[in-house]
Design an enzyme around this catalytic site. Sequence first.
Site, short mmCIF file in Angstrom:
data_model
loop_
_atom_site.label_atom_id
_atom_site.label_comp_id
_atom_site.label_asym_id
_atom_site.label_seq_id
_atom_site.Cartn_x
_atom_site.Cartn_y
_atom_site.Cartn_z
N HIS A 110 0.41 -9.42 14.07
CA HIS A 110 0.48 -8.37 13.37
C HIS A 110 -0.43 -8.28 12.18
O HIS A 110 -0.98 -6.89 11.95
CB HIS A 110 1.89 -8.13 12.81
CG HIS A 110 2.18 -6.95 11.83
ND1 HIS A 110 2.35 -5.69 12.49
CD2 HIS A 110 2.32 -6.98 10.60
CE1 HIS A 110 2.41 -5.06 11.43
NE2 HIS A 110 2.42 -5.65 10.15
N THR A 161 1.00 -1.04 0.06
CA THR A 161 0.17 -0.04 0.16
C THR A 161 1.03 0.98 0.07
O THR A 161 2.17 1.17 -0.07
CB THR A 161 -0.91 -0.10 1.29
OG1 THR A 161 -0.03 0.46 2.31
CG2 THR A 161 -1.57 -1.39 1.47
N CYS A 162 0.29 2.45 -0.06
CA CYS A 162 1.11 3.64 0.13
C CYS A 162 1.79 3.64 1.41
O CYS A 162 2.94 4.63 1.61
CB CYS A 162 0.11 4.78 -0.35
SG CYS A 162 -1.11 5.17 0.95
#
Length: 193
Positions: free
Chosen positions: A93, A46-47
């Site tokens: 996580h 992702t960004c």
Amino acid sequence: MITAAGFSHHTAPVHIRERLTPPADDVPGILRRAHGEFGAAALISTCNRVEIYLSGEHEARLVIGFIAREFGTDSDIAARYLQTWHGVDAVQHLYRVSSGLDSMVVGETEILGQVRAGFSEAVRAETQDAVLSRLFHTAVRTGRRARNETGIGDGALSVSSIAAQQACALLPDLTAARILVVGAGEAGQLAAQ
């Protein structure tokens, strides 16, 4: 056993994230090479984060070395900004990520689709196995449950929507304003909308 490694807005500044984020066209090749080196692999890109999930127990230095080679940087830079997780820590996580707890905007909803897309890419590249399939399916269910059974999604915004709200606050009449959106891909499109 699961091994995961990656970087995010928590560990790497934006100029490093931009430099180390692979173009979408490169992801299938990266997955296949990871599969050849480590076994089953999935990648979330992702960004604000890039994370690789691998079936099995793998040494952090080997995974970091792989990422350094694939993303065209030296191992020192990769080791400085990457985190690694093993076993239960890797699972927890991914659950935090899919639930929006690890996002720049806590509770944002886009990440759940990005987790799903990361696993779909592994399926298309034929680099998944039963362990990763179970992990990603339970992570998506966990993300959905977090949004449905808690208040984490209440008023959740994306970074793009926050930027748009700021623009509206500064310039109440956007019809008369000239706006430049700096960004590419989904985040840039969402900000423009």
